[in-house]
Design a protein around this motif. Structure first.
Motif, PDB file in Angstrom:
ATOM      1  N   SER A  13       0.802  -1.216   0.000  1.00 38.05           N
ATOM      2  CA  SER A  13       0.000   0.000   0.000  1.00 38.05           C
ATOM      3  C   SER A  13       0.836   1.267   0.000  1.00 38.05           C
ATOM      4  CB  SER A  13      -0.936   0.012   1.229  1.00 38.05           C
ATOM      5  OG  SER A  13      -1.801  -1.096   1.214  1.00 38.05           O
ATOM      6  N   VAL A  14       1.830   1.345   0.891  1.00 40.28           N
ATOM      7  CA  VAL A  14       2.602   2.580   1.008  1.00 40.28           C
ATOM      8  C   VAL A  14       3.456   2.807  -0.234  1.00 40.28           C
ATOM      9  CG1 VAL A  14       4.305   3.822   2.381  1.00 40.28           C
ATOM     10  CG2 VAL A  14       2.596   2.395   3.508  1.00 40.28           C
ATOM     11  N   LEU A  15       4.184   1.767  -0.669  1.00 42.37           N
ATOM     12  CA  LEU A  15       5.025   1.932  -1.849  1.00 42.37           C
ATOM     13  C   LEU A  15       4.207   2.238  -3.109  1.00 42.37           C
ATOM     14  CD1 LEU A  15       7.798  -0.781  -1.317  1.00 42.37           C
ATOM     15  CD2 LEU A  15       8.014   1.699  -1.165  1.00 42.37           C
ATOM     16  N   PRO A  16       3.093   1.529  -3.374  1.00 42.07           N
ATOM     17  CA  PRO A  16       2.275   1.943  -4.516  1.00 42.07           C
ATOM     18  C   PRO A  16       1.719   3.354  -4.367  1.00 42.07           C
ATOM     19  CG  PRO A  16       1.723  -0.293  -3.866  1.00 42.07           C
ATOM     20  CD  PRO A  16       2.623   0.250  -2.805  1.00 42.07           C
ATOM     21  N   PHE A  17       1.416   3.783  -3.141  1.00 45.98           N
ATOM     22  CA  PHE A  17       0.949   5.139  -2.916  1.00 45.98           C
ATOM     23  C   PHE A  17       1.988   6.156  -3.374  1.00 45.98           C
ATOM     24  CE2 PHE A  17       0.868   8.889  -0.159  1.00 45.98           C
ATOM     25  CZ  PHE A  17      -0.430   9.324  -0.326  1.00 45.98           C
ATOM     26  N   LEU A  18       3.274   5.821  -3.183  1.00 46.62           N
ATOM     27  CA  LEU A  18       4.358   6.719  -3.598  1.00 46.62           C
ATOM     28  C   LEU A  18       4.784   6.500  -5.044  1.00 46.62           C
ATOM     29  CD1 LEU A  18       6.589   6.508  -0.407  1.00 46.62           C
ATOM     30  CD2 LEU A  18       5.019   8.339  -1.055  1.00 46.62           C
ATOM     31  N   GLY A  19       4.152   5.567  -5.719  1.00 44.79           N
ATOM     32  CA  GLY A  19       4.477   5.345  -7.123  1.00 44.79           C
ATOM     33  C   GLY A  19       5.460   4.230  -7.379  1.00 44.79           C
TER      34      GLY A  19
ATOM     35  N   ASN B 168       0.527  15.403  -6.035  1.00 38.01           N
ATOM     36  CA  ASN B 168      -0.316  16.200  -5.146  1.00 38.01           C
ATOM     37  C   ASN B 168      -1.231  15.259  -4.379  1.00 38.01           C
ATOM     38  OD1 ASN B 168      -1.595  18.257  -3.845  1.00 38.01           O
ATOM     39  ND2 ASN B 168      -2.834  18.889  -5.598  1.00 38.01           N
ATOM     40  N   MET B 169      -0.722  14.710  -3.276  1.00 37.35           N
ATOM     41  CA  MET B 169      -1.484  13.742  -2.493  1.00 37.35           C
ATOM     42  C   MET B 169      -1.488  14.089  -1.025  1.00 37.35           C
ATOM     43  SD  MET B 169      -0.492  10.080  -4.185  1.00 37.35           S
ATOM     44  CE  MET B 169      -0.808   9.737  -5.906  1.00 37.35           C
ATOM     45  N   GLU B 170      -1.317  15.314  -0.687  1.00 40.81           N
ATOM     46  CA  GLU B 170      -1.242  15.693   0.714  1.00 40.81           C
ATOM     47  C   GLU B 170      -2.543  15.386   1.443  1.00 40.81           C
ATOM     48  OE1 GLU B 170      -0.074  19.597   3.434  1.00 40.81           O
ATOM     49  OE2 GLU B 170       0.057  19.651   1.252  1.00 40.81           O
ATOM     50  N   SER B 171      -3.660  15.484   0.738  1.00 40.67           N
ATOM     51  CA  SER B 171      -4.934  15.233   1.389  1.00 40.67           C
ATOM     52  C   SER B 171      -5.129  13.765   1.750  1.00 40.67           C
ATOM     53  CB  SER B 171      -6.075  15.676   0.466  1.00 40.67           C
ATOM     54  OG  SER B 171      -6.017  14.975  -0.757  1.00 40.67           O
ATOM     55  N   ASP B 172      -4.401  12.854   1.094  1.00 36.05           N
ATOM     56  CA  ASP B 172      -4.563  11.427   1.339  1.00 36.05           C
ATOM     57  C   ASP B 172      -3.513  10.867   2.281  1.00 36.05           C
ATOM     58  OD1 ASP B 172      -5.410  10.991  -2.129  1.00 36.05           O
ATOM     59  OD2 ASP B 172      -6.719  11.378  -0.405  1.00 36.05           O
ATOM     60  N   ILE B 173      -2.694  11.720   2.856  1.00 32.03           N
ATOM     61  CA  ILE B 173      -1.595  11.215   3.710  1.00 32.03           C
ATOM     62  C   ILE B 173      -2.131  10.534   4.947  1.00 32.03           C
ATOM     63  CG2 ILE B 173      -0.095  12.277   5.433  1.00 32.03           C
ATOM     64  CD1 ILE B 173       1.757  12.577   3.479  1.00 32.03           C
ATOM     65  N   LYS B 174      -3.281  10.944   5.454  1.00 34.02           N
ATOM     66  CA  LYS B 174      -3.827  10.332   6.665  1.00 34.02           C
ATOM     67  C   LYS B 174      -4.189   8.881   6.440  1.00 34.02           C
ATOM     68  CE  LYS B 174      -5.560  14.566   8.784  1.00 34.02           C
ATOM     69  NZ  LYS B 174      -6.751  15.291   9.309  1.00 34.02           N
ATOM     70  N   GLY B 175      -4.399   8.479   5.194  1.00 33.95           N
ATOM     71  CA  GLY B 175      -4.676   7.079   4.907  1.00 33.95           C
ATOM     72  C   GLY B 175      -3.441   6.213   4.971  1.00 33.95           C
ATOM     73  N   VAL B 176      -2.252   6.840   5.053  1.00 38.35           N
ATOM     74  CA  VAL B 176      -1.010   6.084   5.085  1.00 38.35           C
ATOM     75  C   VAL B 176      -0.348   6.162   6.445  1.00 38.35           C
ATOM     76  CG1 VAL B 176       1.258   5.812   4.024  1.00 38.35           C
ATOM     77  CG2 VAL B 176      -0.698   6.485   2.646  1.00 38.35           C
ATOM     78  N   VAL B 177      -0.296   7.368   7.011  1.00 46.16           N
ATOM     79  CA  VAL B 177       0.363   7.585   8.295  1.00 46.16           C
ATOM     80  C   VAL B 177      -0.670   8.123   9.277  1.00 46.16           C
ATOM     81  CG1 VAL B 177       2.203   8.785   9.506  1.00 46.16           C
ATOM     82  CG2 VAL B 177       2.551   8.038   7.169  1.00 46.16           C
ATOM     83  N   PRO B 178      -0.842   7.506  10.428  1.00 46.94           N
ATOM     84  CA  PRO B 178      -1.798   8.023  11.404  1.00 46.94           C
ATOM     85  C   PRO B 178      -1.341   9.356  11.972  1.00 46.94           C
ATOM     86  CG  PRO B 178      -0.516   6.231  12.332  1.00 46.94           C
ATOM     87  CD  PRO B 178      -0.172   6.292  10.893  1.00 46.94           C
TER      88      PRO B 178
ATOM     89  N   SER C  21       7.800  10.098   9.410  1.00 44.75           N
ATOM     90  CA  SER C  21       7.308   9.369   8.236  1.00 44.75           C
ATOM     91  C   SER C  21       6.442  10.265   7.366  1.00 44.75           C
ATOM     92  CB  SER C  21       6.514   8.139   8.681  1.00 44.75           C
ATOM     93  OG  SER C  21       7.288   7.288   9.475  1.00 44.75           O
ATOM     94  N   LYS C  22       5.586  11.069   8.002  1.00 48.43           N
ATOM     95  CA  LYS C  22       4.717  11.958   7.247  1.00 48.43           C
ATOM     96  C   LYS C  22       5.532  13.001   6.484  1.00 48.43           C
ATOM     97  CE  LYS C  22       0.665  14.924   7.910  1.00 48.43           C
ATOM     98  NZ  LYS C  22      -0.313  15.439   8.897  1.00 48.43           N
ATOM     99  N   GLU C  23       6.558  13.543   7.138  1.00 46.65           N
ATOM    100  CA  GLU C  23       7.405  14.526   6.456  1.00 46.65           C
ATOM    101  C   GLU C  23       8.142  13.897   5.283  1.00 46.65           C
ATOM    102  OE1 GLU C  23       9.990  16.163   9.357  1.00 46.65           O
ATOM    103  OE2 GLU C  23       8.388  17.108  10.534  1.00 46.65           O
ATOM    104  N   LEU C  24       8.594  12.662   5.453  1.00 48.09           N
ATOM    105  CA  LEU C  24       9.304  12.003   4.371  1.00 48.09           C
ATOM    106  C   LEU C  24       8.383  11.686   3.206  1.00 48.09           C
ATOM    107  CD1 LEU C  24      11.929  10.883   3.323  1.00 48.09           C
ATOM    108  CD2 LEU C  24      11.493   8.763   4.582  1.00 48.09           C
ATOM    109  N   ILE C  25       7.152  11.280   3.494  1.00 52.90           N
ATOM    110  CA  ILE C  25       6.198  11.023   2.411  1.00 52.90           C
ATOM    111  C   ILE C  25       5.906  12.306   1.647  1.00 52.90           C
ATOM    112  CG2 ILE C  25       3.800  10.394   1.944  1.00 52.90           C
ATOM    113  CD1 ILE C  25       4.008   8.292   4.094  1.00 52.90           C
ATOM    114  N   LEU C  26       5.756  13.413   2.377  1.00 56.65           N
ATOM    115  CA  LEU C  26       5.555  14.706   1.707  1.00 56.65           C
ATOM    116  C   LEU C  26       6.765  15.066   0.844  1.00 56.65           C
ATOM    117  CD1 LEU C  26       3.893  16.801   4.566  1.00 56.65           C
ATOM    118  CD2 LEU C  26       2.808  15.904   2.499  1.00 56.65           C
ATOM    119  N   GLN C  27       7.974  14.703   1.316  1.00 54.32           N
ATOM    120  CA  GLN C  27       9.169  14.963   0.517  1.00 54.32           C
ATOM    121  C   GLN C  27       9.158  14.131  -0.758  1.00 54.32           C
ATOM    122  OE1 GLN C  27      12.849  14.422   2.668  1.00 54.32           O
ATOM    123  NE2 GLN C  27      14.068  14.297   0.801  1.00 54.32           N
TER     124      GLN C  27
END
Length: 363
Positions: free
Chosen positions: A69-75, A352-362, A338-344
């Motif tokens: 899930s996380v890796l596909p979320f990041l592409g 542009n997936m900032e709105s969906d970050i809560k589905g990956v990192v609590p 983790s959230k900061e790294l995903i945003l990076q």
């Protein structure tokens, strides 16, 4: 029974629980009376379920499936940032191949023979053909075209000056510098063994440290220490110092190998990890193939050792380029990092997936 006696002693109060914790119902299957407020003296008599407190930070289901899930979320490897980082983990594999294969050149046992101290080309009569079997690849015989000496086995190593013919492209190596032949030939095997032992202990210890403090700090300190110990090897004054420093060089080399391996496979989906690892192995093998030409250019073992180690200076930039492993951050529940790294990652990949970050990192 003891339970019945306690019931009788309690009179018409609330029935006590059975031994298994269940409260008996009314006799004859009648409906039980609605429960009233428990009396004050029965607070310790009734077994009550203790509520389980909710976890401080409930993990998202996506967090429990990082690879799916996380890796596909990041592409996955489709992101340009991930591909760049994986490419940068391949580059040091060339230097690692140089270091791992350097023993075959630094400690190559050459052909050797003895020349008398007068330097006139008179071969020592104390040399005997039987010594060739004790020196591994070496030989006491002079080059072709020169007379073969004759003599007894008792004084075959009684020589004032050894001359060598190194087949590994070098003019001088560790064996010829400190005359590690005859009775000192065993020191060559100790020197070769020291790098291997360092690699073994390095893999065992640095792997545990990387799981404890992270992959990035282990990579940085391994690079710094291999520069210190590796360049010190070139300045060794005897074979004991050489062997000791080679042990620590192998230890630090294992830290670099493990850190890059972990960073590499944690950046790509499971289906690509075998291919990514094999490419790194092929690049390391290419470094081994290039070693003979590198040795022929350097000519001296000290220059060769310095040339092998100096490229690791470029890896000091990895502290700025490489982020910490996202998988390690999530495994250690560092959710803010983790959230900061995903945003990076999303910023570098122009996602542009900032709105969906809560589905990956609590959080």
């Amino acid at each position: 029974m003891a339970i019945d006696r306690r019931r009788e002693a309690g009179g018409g109060g609330r029935p006590l629980p059975e031994e298994n914790g269940s409260v008996p119902g009314a006799a004859g299957g009648g409906a039980a009376a609605p429960p009233g407020p428990p009396p004050a003296n029965a607070a310790g008599a009734e077994i009550q379920a203790v509520p389980v407190p909710p976890p401080a930070a409930a993990c998202s289901p996506l967090l429990l499936d990082y690879d799916g899930s996380v890796l596909p979320f990041l592409g996955g490897l489709g992101g340009g940032y991930q591909r760049t980082l994986v490419l940068l983990t391949w580059v040091p594999a060339l230097f690692i191949g140089f270091s791992k294969f350097s023993d075959s050149f630094l400690l190559d046992q050459p052909d050797f023979w003895c020349r008398e101290a007068d330097g006139q080309g008179n071969w020592s009569a104390s040399l005997a053909p039987g010594h060739a079997n004790r020196s591994g690849n070496g030989s006491i015989f002079p080059p072709p075209g020169l007379p073969t000496p004759a003599g007894g086995n008792a004084s075959e190593c009684d020589c004032h000056e050894w001359h060598y013919r190194i087949r590994a492209g070098l003019v001088q190596n560790v064996v010829s510098k400190w005359d590690l032949v005859c009775d000192s030939a065993w020191k060559v095997h100790i020197a070769k063994f020291s790098l291997l032992v360092g690699l073994i202990f390095g893999h065992l210890i640095t792997g545990c440290i990387a799981d404890w403090v992270g992959r990035r700090p282990v990579l940085l300190f391994s690079v710094i220490l291999i520069l210190v110990f590796g360049l010190s090897v070139a300045l060794s004054v005897n074979v004991t110092m050489f062997s000791t420093l080679r042990f620590f060089e192998g230890f630090c080399l294992a830290g670099i190998v493990l850190s890059l391996y972990a960073l590499r496979i944690e950046l790509c989906p499971p289906g690509h990890r075998f291919m990514i690892t094999m490419v790194a192995s092929f690049i390391e093998m290419a470094g081994q193939f290039l070693m003979p030409g590198l040795a022929a250019l350097c000519r001296d073992w000290q220059v060769l050792q310095a040339v092998i180690i100096c490229p690791f200076l470029l890896m000091l930039l990895y502290w700025v380029i490489f982020p910490e492993s996202l998988r390690w951050l999530m495994a250690t529940q560092q959710f803010e990092a983790s959230k900061e790294l995903i945003l990076q990652f999303t910023h570098k990949n122009r996602m542009n997936m900032e709105s969906d970050i809560k589905g990956v990192v609590p959080g």
